[in-house]
Structure formats: structure tokens, C-alpha cells
Design an enzyme around this catalytic site. Structure first.
Site, mmCIF file in Angstrom:
data_model
loop_
_atom_site.group_PDB
_atom_site.id
_atom_site.type_symbol
_atom_site.label_atom_id
_atom_site.label_comp_id
_atom_site.label_asym_id
_atom_site.label_seq_id
_atom_site.Cartn_x
_atom_site.Cartn_y
_atom_site.Cartn_z
ATOM 1 N N CYS A 30 73.299 -5.800 -2.897
ATOM 2 C CA CYS A 30 74.633 -5.190 -2.986
ATOM 3 C C CYS A 30 75.202 -5.336 -4.401
ATOM 4 O O CYS A 30 75.485 -6.448 -4.839
ATOM 5 C CB CYS A 30 75.527 -5.875 -1.946
ATOM 6 S SG CYS A 30 77.287 -5.639 -2.160
ATOM 7 N N CYS A 33 78.611 -6.964 -4.711
ATOM 8 C CA CYS A 33 78.491 -8.401 -4.410
ATOM 9 C C CYS A 33 78.105 -9.180 -5.666
ATOM 10 O O CYS A 33 78.572 -10.302 -5.875
ATOM 11 C CB CYS A 33 77.436 -8.642 -3.332
ATOM 12 S SG CYS A 33 77.814 -7.892 -1.743
#
Length: 106
Positions: A30, A33
Site C-alpha cells: 500500500c 501506508c
């Protein structure tokens, strides 16, 4: 560095903590993230004595991510006395996380 939180240690580390707990639900693939990760690590260092700050890989640990309705990552949940008292979905500035912890510490 933020503490690694897993399904196995979640109850002990998060739900039974006497301090406020901030948990970053993330995954290695991600992109957003990876933007939040260093911020969480900074918060972990700054709040080392006052709060528990950890990260939970949702690919490896799905039980509690599902239990708390984490559908988008990054999602950061803040716990106090085993209850969710804050939720931030997506990338946010550092003060969004520190303000959430400060509100529980004052």
C-alpha cells in the site's frame, strides 16, 4: 520504531493496555501506508512513555482488522480502555495522530 501488533498479541497489547493505544493498520503493498509509516514511527518515539503506538499488517493479521471494520488502509485507530475512541482513514498529517493521543493524556 512502532511496536508490531498481531492478532496473537492484540488483546494483551491493545485491549488490556492502561495507556492510550494508537494502531496503524497497513500493508506492505500500500503506497499511502508507506507515507504514514514514518510518521507513526516518529509518534511512537515521542510518546514512548505515555502511549502504546503500533502497526498491524492486515495481510498477515485479518481477525482484528475485520472486527473493527478496517476496509481501507491506512486506517489508524485510537483505543482507550479497550474501546475505539478515534479513527483516521487515509494519510493524515502527524498532528492528527498526536492530537488524538494528547486529548486522552490531558
Amino acid at each position: 520504531m512502532a511496536l508490531e501488533i498481531t492478532d496473537a498479541n492484540f488483546e494483551e497489547t491493545v485491549l488490556k493496555s492502561e495507556k492510550p493505544v494508537l494502531v496503524d493498520f497497513w500493508a506492505a503493498w500500500c503506497g499511502p501506508c508507506r507515507m504514514v509509516g514514518p510518521i507513526i514511527d516518529e509518534v511512537s518515539t515521542e510518546y514512548a512513555d505515555k502511549a502504546v503506538v503500533g502497526k498491524m499488517d492486515v495481510d498477515a493479521n485479518q481477525e482484528f482488522a475485520a472486527k473493527y471494520g478496517v476496509r481501507n488502509i491506512p486506517t489508524v485507530l485510537v483505543f482507550q480502555n479497550g474501546e475505539v475512541v478515534g479513527r483516521q482513514v487515509g494519510v493524515a498529517p502527524k498532528d492528527a495522530y498526536t492530537d488524538a493521543l494528547d486529548s486522552l493524556l490531558n
